[in-house]
Structures are given as C-alpha cells and as structure tokens.
Write an enzyme that holds these catalytic residues in place. Structure first.
Site, PDB file in Angstrom:
ATOM      1  N   CYS A   2      28.150  39.690 -28.921  1.00 49.87           N
ATOM      2  CA  CYS A   2      29.160  40.198 -29.914  1.00 49.87           C
ATOM      3  C   CYS A   2      28.834  41.773 -30.217  1.00 49.87           C
ATOM      4  CB  CYS A   2      29.386  39.669 -31.123  1.00 49.87           C
ATOM      5  SG  CYS A   2      30.241  37.903 -30.807  1.00 49.87           S
ATOM      6  N   ARG A  27      27.793  43.267 -24.770  1.00 53.01           N
ATOM      7  CA  ARG A  27      27.472  42.317 -25.737  1.00 53.01           C
ATOM      8  C   ARG A  27      28.452  41.097 -25.622  1.00 53.01           C
ATOM      9  NH1 ARG A  27      23.466  44.278 -28.967  1.00 53.01           N
ATOM     10  NH2 ARG A  27      23.588  42.612 -30.507  1.00 53.01           N
ATOM     11  N   TRP A  73      31.763  37.505 -28.061  1.00 55.11           N
ATOM     12  CA  TRP A  73      31.222  36.491 -27.045  1.00 55.11           C
ATOM     13  C   TRP A  73      31.213  35.131 -27.897  1.00 55.11           C
ATOM     14  CZ3 TRP A  73      27.256  32.907 -26.812  1.00 55.11           C
ATOM     15  CH2 TRP A  73      26.758  32.538 -25.533  1.00 55.11           C
ATOM     16  N   ASN A  97      28.324  39.170 -36.249  1.00 54.07           N
ATOM     17  CA  ASN A  97      27.604  39.029 -34.992  1.00 54.07           C
ATOM     18  C   ASN A  97      26.515  37.813 -35.286  1.00 54.07           C
ATOM     19  OD1 ASN A  97      26.376  38.808 -32.817  1.00 54.07           O
ATOM     20  ND2 ASN A  97      24.955  40.730 -33.205  1.00 54.07           N
ATOM     21  N   GLY A  98      26.481  36.878 -34.728  1.00 56.80           N
ATOM     22  CA  GLY A  98      25.427  35.872 -35.118  1.00 56.80           C
ATOM     23  C   GLY A  98      26.194  34.433 -35.031  1.00 56.80           C
ATOM     24  N   GLU A 487      13.353  36.070 -10.041  1.00 52.78           N
ATOM     25  CA  GLU A 487      14.160  36.954 -10.587  1.00 52.78           C
ATOM     26  C   GLU A 487      15.267  37.118  -9.459  1.00 52.78           C
ATOM     27  OE1 GLU A 487      14.854  38.342 -13.078  1.00 52.78           O
ATOM     28  OE2 GLU A 487      15.707  40.183 -12.623  1.00 52.78           O
ATOM     29  N   LYS A 491      19.457  36.916 -10.623  1.00 51.29           N
ATOM     30  CA  LYS A 491      20.075  38.076 -10.216  1.00 51.29           C
ATOM     31  C   LYS A 491      21.460  37.702  -9.403  1.00 51.29           C
ATOM     32  CE  LYS A 491      18.930  40.107 -12.596  1.00 51.29           C
ATOM     33  NZ  LYS A 491      18.269  40.664 -13.735  1.00 51.29           N
ATOM     34  N   GLU A 494      23.665  35.189 -11.480  1.00 54.27           N
ATOM     35  CA  GLU A 494      24.548  35.523 -12.755  1.00 54.27           C
ATOM     36  C   GLU A 494      25.664  36.591 -12.174  1.00 54.27           C
ATOM     37  OE1 GLU A 494      22.515  37.897 -15.839  1.00 54.27           O
ATOM     38  OE2 GLU A 494      21.214  38.624 -14.189  1.00 54.27           O
ATOM     39  N   HIS A 510       9.279  18.900  -0.216  1.00 56.24           N
ATOM     40  CA  HIS A 510       9.207  17.652  -1.051  1.00 56.24           C
ATOM     41  C   HIS A 510      10.473  17.096  -1.648  1.00 56.24           C
ATOM     42  CE1 HIS A 510       4.713  17.837  -0.499  1.00 56.24           C
ATOM     43  NE2 HIS A 510       4.748  19.063  -0.750  1.00 56.24           N
ATOM     44  N   LYS A 609      24.941  40.560 -22.934  1.00 64.27           N
ATOM     45  CA  LYS A 609      23.593  41.082 -22.926  1.00 64.27           C
ATOM     46  C   LYS A 609      23.062  40.868 -24.534  1.00 64.27           C
ATOM     47  CE  LYS A 609      20.986  44.662 -20.571  1.00 64.27           C
ATOM     48  NZ  LYS A 609      20.616  44.046 -19.600  1.00 64.27           N
TER      49      LYS A 609
HETATM   50  C1  F6R Z   1      19.352  38.453 -16.688  1.00 66.77           C
HETATM   51  C2  F6R Z   1      18.888  38.965 -18.090  1.00 66.77           C
HETATM   52  C3  F6R Z   1      18.595  37.965 -19.126  1.00 66.77           C
HETATM   53  C4  F6R Z   1      17.618  38.486 -20.030  1.00 66.77           C
HETATM   54  C5  F6R Z   1      17.378  37.635 -21.283  1.00 66.77           C
HETATM   55  C6  F6R Z   1      16.590  38.271 -22.218  1.00 66.77           C
HETATM   56  O1  F6R Z   1      19.466  39.543 -15.912  1.00 66.77           O
HETATM   57  O2  F6R Z   1      19.279  40.089 -18.339  1.00 66.77           O
HETATM   58  O3  F6R Z   1      18.083  36.858 -18.378  1.00 66.77           O
HETATM   59  O4  F6R Z   1      16.524  38.953 -19.413  1.00 66.77           O
HETATM   60  O5  F6R Z   1      18.618  37.289 -22.019  1.00 66.77           O
HETATM   61  O6  F6R Z   1      16.993  39.207 -22.874  1.00 66.77           O
HETATM   62  P1  F6R Z   1      15.880  40.401 -23.323  1.00 66.77           P
HETATM   63  O7  F6R Z   1      14.986  40.997 -22.603  1.00 66.77           O
HETATM   64  O8  F6R Z   1      16.541  41.224 -24.078  1.00 66.77           O
HETATM   65  O9  F6R Z   1      15.147  39.493 -24.591  1.00 66.77           O
END
Ligand code: F6R
Length: 614
Positions: A2, A27, A73, A97-98, A487, A491, A494, A510, A609
């Site tokens: 949010c 966000r 969100w 937000n929260g 990683e 990527k 998502e 296994h 994010k």
């Molecule tokens: C994936 C991604 C998330 C963040 C995770 C932690 O591409 O961006 O997995 O890495 O939500 O976020 P931060 O680094 O802001 O604590």
C-alpha cells in the site's frame, strides 16, 4: 504494501496525489482512491485497478488544496471499490498502510455503540474507532486510538471540522515527509516527495505529525515538539523514472554497473606507496562507522531476510564460511522470528533488506537485539526502520528500485557481502592484505564483466522465446551457482508466472528427476570450476530424460556441444565473482520471457514491493 500520500498546500492536491500515487503504485495496485477537501466538504473518488483508472475517473476540473490518497495491496477484504481507501466514518476520513490485527474485536466493541462498517477492511474499523474517540481534540483521539490498535499502521487522517489539516501517525509502516513553500507532503516512500524536495524526514513511530499549508509540526505523545533529523537523497527525479526503457525492470537491470560502482567505490581505500600497506586497495568501513571489532569473538553469524535479500544472504553464507571460517546460518525472517533462535552477545545477526521496511525482517532484527546479539544490516533505503534500529548499517547505493522484482538491489547486496567478507577475513588474519586487495580488484572487475554481459541482451531475448510456452522449469547448480538458482527461480516465477524450482544439481536424482520429461526446460548454472564436472554429469542426467537445457557458463569452460540446446557465456573471472554476471543473465531471461508473454513486468499480479505486513 500500500502506498499512501497526503498533501496540504498551495498546489492542486488532486494532481499531487495522483502523481504521487503513480510513483507509489509499485507498493500495491489492486485499487486506488483519493479524498480531497472541496468547498469545505471531503469528496472521495475510488476505483478498482491501477492508478491510471482512478485518474480517468477524476474530473479534469477537480481542484482542491488538501487531500489524502492511497494505492492498495489487498489484505483484508477483496479487491472492490467499497474496500478501497480512503475510508470515512462520521467526521473522520483516513488512509492506512499496514494491518490492524485486532480489528475484529474492535468491530464488535464499536458495534455496541451503533457503529458498523460498510467494507470488509481492517482499516475502516480504525475510522470508526477514531470517530468514536474524537471530540475536537485530534491529538487526544489519535493517542487513545493507538492504545486500542494492535498491528502495524501508517495513517493520514482528516477531520471534517479541521479543514486543510492532515494528521499522521505510524507504527511499523513507513512515513516520510517534507515541507516546502508549496506546502506539506507526506508519503510511504521518498520517491513521491522527490519532485518537491530532496530533503525529508522520517516520522518517528508514535509521534503525531500535524500538517498544515505552512508547516509540519511533529509532537511526541507527551505533547513535546520534536525536530526529526532532516535527510537528503543524492538522486533526483530521473532516478525514479523509466528514462526511455519500456519497463523499470529493464532500466534497473542496466543500472547495475552504476549501482555497483556507487556501492563499492566509496569503500575502497588505496594505500599510498611507501606506507605499510603501500599500493593496496582495501575495503574500509570507517565512513560507515562499522568497527573492525564487530567480528571479534563472534562465534556464529546468522543472516536473516526475505525473498531476494535472503538469496543474497545464501551467497554471503558461502563466502563467510570460506573466508572467515565461522559458522553461518541463513534464515527466512518470517521463520526466524517465531522460532527460538540461539542468540547471545557473540552472535552476529545480519539482516538484509532493500526497502529497510520488510515487517518480518524488522521483527527478526528486533528479536536479535532483545536477545543481546550484535546486529548489522545491509539496507538500500537511507533512514529506513531496519537501518535505524540496527547497531551498524552498511548502505547499498543502488538508488531507488521501482520494479517489484529486485535486480540492482540484489547485486548491490552481493557486493556488500563480498566486501564484508574480504574486510573481516583480512582483519581476522584469515587472508593477507595483498590477498584482500586482490579480491577487491576482482570485485571491481565485476563491473566491466556485467557491462559485457548486458551487450548479450539480444541473444538472451532470442533464447527466451523458447521459454514462453513453458509451464515448469528447473534451475540447477552447485556451490555459489546453487545459491544463485534460488534467485533465478524467484525472478522467473514472480514475473512470468511459470512455475520453477531451484535445485542443487546433485539432489535431482533423489526424487525430482521424475519431473523431467521431454522438453522440460532446465537452466543449468555451471560457472564454478571445482564442481564443473559434477554439474555437467547432472546436466547429462536431465539431458538423457529429454530436458531442454540452457547452460550458463564461463567463456573458457569446455562443454560438449550436445549437452545443451543453448549456451550463454559470461566473462571469465575468479569463480567467486561469477554470480554477478550470471545473475544478470538470469534477470534478463526472466525479464524477456515475461515481456514476450505480454505480462505486466513491473507490477506482477498479487505482489507488491516493500512488504510491510507479515
Ligand atoms: C523479489 C523481491 C522480494 C524482496 C523481499 C524483501 O524480486 O523483490 O523477494 O526481496 O520482499 O524485500 P526487502 O529487500 O525490501 O526487505
């Protein structure tokens, strides 16, 4: 999670809010809404979907000098207009937000007084609560509300009988603010303030900000005026724009050489010829205020974080164990915080976070501190909660990362782990000054290697065409490559919505090998010489079951051409630096596959994010 923004001043608040919401949209993008004061009345406009849909709904002649805006969100309640913020009850209009964890109990109490919500959200209950407590004294009502609210919150609140004033309070969720001649503005993230000022302050938790056209007054709960520290960002508005790229993610992938330069260069001290360390380039954290004593007597290191940041920690673990010869564990923060970890003053807990606001990582940090552990955080956002609450902070200087999928923050986090490993291996006498300096030279060489890799983008895009129809995919690798498979996999998942798994190459047989059938794509990372032949044996195993193999390896690696359908080479470096270039290849594969599938690369479904809820 949010994005919220509030403005009161001499500009058209509707424009300020809509502009800010589009900058905060990363966000959350389930719905958006604004509440603006017009002719003495609060008018609310909400819309399901992106900020652009809200924008289309706001009449062109809609003007106002004070308002609040929100991009959601969804947590409590579905994605509907009724559940969209702002919420209003009685004299109170607010955005949040929260998560209000005890909203159910509060709702039951408020119902006894005849107050009923119309939405399914936790936020609306806060509006009901504040209205029930408000008798003209906003401070008293907000303070009392905080006594009842459990969970995390950042609120911007307007009271009907206090026109052009916005009150703000936070616990957990971020709020940053600035005041200029144009007015007062507050938001979840600095990116929404940048067009007004580079200077800002973080609203301290449990402090109330009263925003008027001409000032922002911050007071603590005793009523004392507080002057929070003013911080300045070094980047400008262009850093938070696409600058000609189709997506923020593409731009951020290409910004990695610069992000690494900014993170590494200020930490290198070249010692003068003739001195004891003559001619050597050593990492130095004096300017970061991280003392050499930090690792002294450390018996154990715990790295904790979420998602991509945790994956950077997986790489850190291998490096630390190799170079420092100290035991390291990597824990997912949302698990760590609810277990009973063994912590004492000889434990160093390293938290990693791009945003510095991730709720679980913050809680893990607090748990570590409460139990007497030493804490160091690797954080990208200056002044964020995790940075402020850690004993020591190592800032990555990746600049603002807008795409939900993390790219440049990840490689910057890797560089932080590398420098920390090199510095402390040297300080602890595990490597010589010369070896440390050589490692730093190697780290600097990562930058031209990535520049080289970025030139291969067309080839990577061509290969991505073969993945567009995939439903399942496997990433395999050993050692540092294995850490990187995690990683690569997140990527891809998502942003492309293709299911994928990260697997230690030797572990497939296994059980998981049964999932490999004709044409199953496997991305094999084979950059680590000491396990190359082992990895290639595993590639043979999947190949024998019909896998479609893309091999990411180094230029000089000798690999039978029949072993893979496509081979992507990265420049030859010392093996320990290969993850940087290989990471960029994996980012580009994910990016182009998602883009070819016609998906919203920067704002993938269901995600946001900066995860400020647990
Ligand atoms: C994936 C991604 C998330 C963040 C995770 C932690 O591409 O961006 O997995 O890495 O939500 O976020 P931060 O680094 O802001 O604590």
């Amino acid at each position: 999670m949010c994005g919220i923004i509030g403005f009161t001043g001499y500009l058209n608040s509707a424009e300020v809010l809509l502009q800010g919401l589009s900058e905060l949209e990363y966000r959350g993008y389930d719905s958006a809404g604004i509440a603006c004061l017009r002719d003495g009345k609060v008018e609310i406009i909400k819309e399901v979907g992106k900020v652009s849909s809200l924008h289309a709904k706001v009449p062109a002649d809609f003007t106002s000098s004070c308002g609040i805006g929100h991009t959601r969100w969804a947590t409590h309640g579905g994605v509907t207009e009724v559940n969209a913020h702002p919420h209003r009850y009685g004299k109170v209009t607010l955005i949040h937000n929260g998560i209000i964890e005890n909203y159910h109990e509060l709702a039951e109490e408020l119902a006894k007084g005849g107050r009923f919500p119309v939405s399914e959200t936790d936020t609306e209950i806060a509006a009901l609560l504040l209205d029930s407590l408000y008798t003209g004294d906003a401070y008293a009502a907000i303070k009392e509300a905080c006594n009842h609210l459990e969970g995390a919150y950042g609120f911007c609140i307007m009271f009907d009988d206090q026109p052009e004033v916005i009150y703000c309070i936070r616990k957990g969720s971020p709020l940053v603010a600035t005041h200029t001649d144009e007015g007062s503005v507050i938001a979840s993230d600095m990116v929404a303030l940048l067009r007004y000022s580079k200077d800002y302050f973080v609203l301290p938790e449990f402090h109330i900000a009263k925003m008027t056209k001409d000032a922002i007054i911050v007071t603590d709960f005793e009523g004392n005026i507080v002057n929070p520290e003013i911080m300045t960002v070094t980047w400008d508005t262009t850093a938070a724009q696409k600058n000609g790229y189709k997506h923020f993610m593409a731009k951020e992938i290409h910004e990695q050489p610069e992000a690494l330069r900014r993170t590494i260069m200020p930490r290198i001290v070249k010692h003068a010829e003739g001195s004891e360390l003559g001619g050597l380039s050593l990492p130095d954290f004096t300017a970061d205020n991280i003392p050499d004593s930090l690792f002294k007597d450390v018996s154990r290191i715990i790295i904790t974080a979420c998602g991509t940041a945790m994956h950077a920690g997986m790489m850190g673990k291998i490096l630390f164990e190799r170079l420092l010869r100290k035991p390291v564990t990597v824990d997912i923060a949302s698990e760590f915080r609810y277990e009973d970890p063994i912590l004492d003053e000889n434990t160093l807990v390293i938290t990693v976070s791009q945003s510095g606001e991730t709720a679980d990582t913050l809680a893990a940090l607090r748990l570590a501190r409460e139990n007497g552990a030493r804490t160091l955080s690797i954080v990208n956002v200056k002044g964020s909660s995790i940075a402020r609450e850690s004993d020591y902070v190592f800032y990555t200087h990746a600049g603002p990362e807008i795409a939900v999928a993390s790219t440049k923050a990840y490689t910057a986090q890797l560089s932080a782990f590398y420098m920390i490993a090199f510095r402390f291996a040297y300080v602890l006498g595990k490597i010589t000054a010369k070896e440390c300096s050589d490692y730093m030279e190697g780290l600097l060489d990562v930058i031209p290697s990535i520049e080289e890799v970025l030139k291969q983008e067309d080839d990577v895009e061509a290969i991505s065409h073969h993945l567009v129809k995939a439903e399942n995919l496997f990433f395999i690798g050993r050692s540092l490559d294995y850490a990187l498979t995690w990683e690569g996999s997140i990527k891809l998942k998502e942003i492309t919505y293709i299911h994928s798994e990260a697997y230690a190459a030797g572990e497939l047989k296994h059980g998981t090998l049964s999932l490999i059938t004709d044409g199953t794509p496997v991305i094999a990372l084979a950059t680590q010489s000491h396990v190359l032949s082992k990895t290639l044996s595993n590639v043979k195993e999947v190949r024998a079951r019909g896998a479609f193999v893309i091999c990411v390896t180094t230029k000089d690696a000798v690999i039978e051409p029949t072993l893979c359908d496509f081979r992507i080479d990265i420049p030859r470096t010392d093996d320990i630096f290969a993850p940087f270039s290989a990471a960029v290849i994996l980012q580009m594969i994910a990016y182009h596959t998602a883009s070819l599938r016609g998906l919203d690369v920067d704002q993938p479904r269901n995600l946001a994010k900066s995860v400020t809820v647990e």
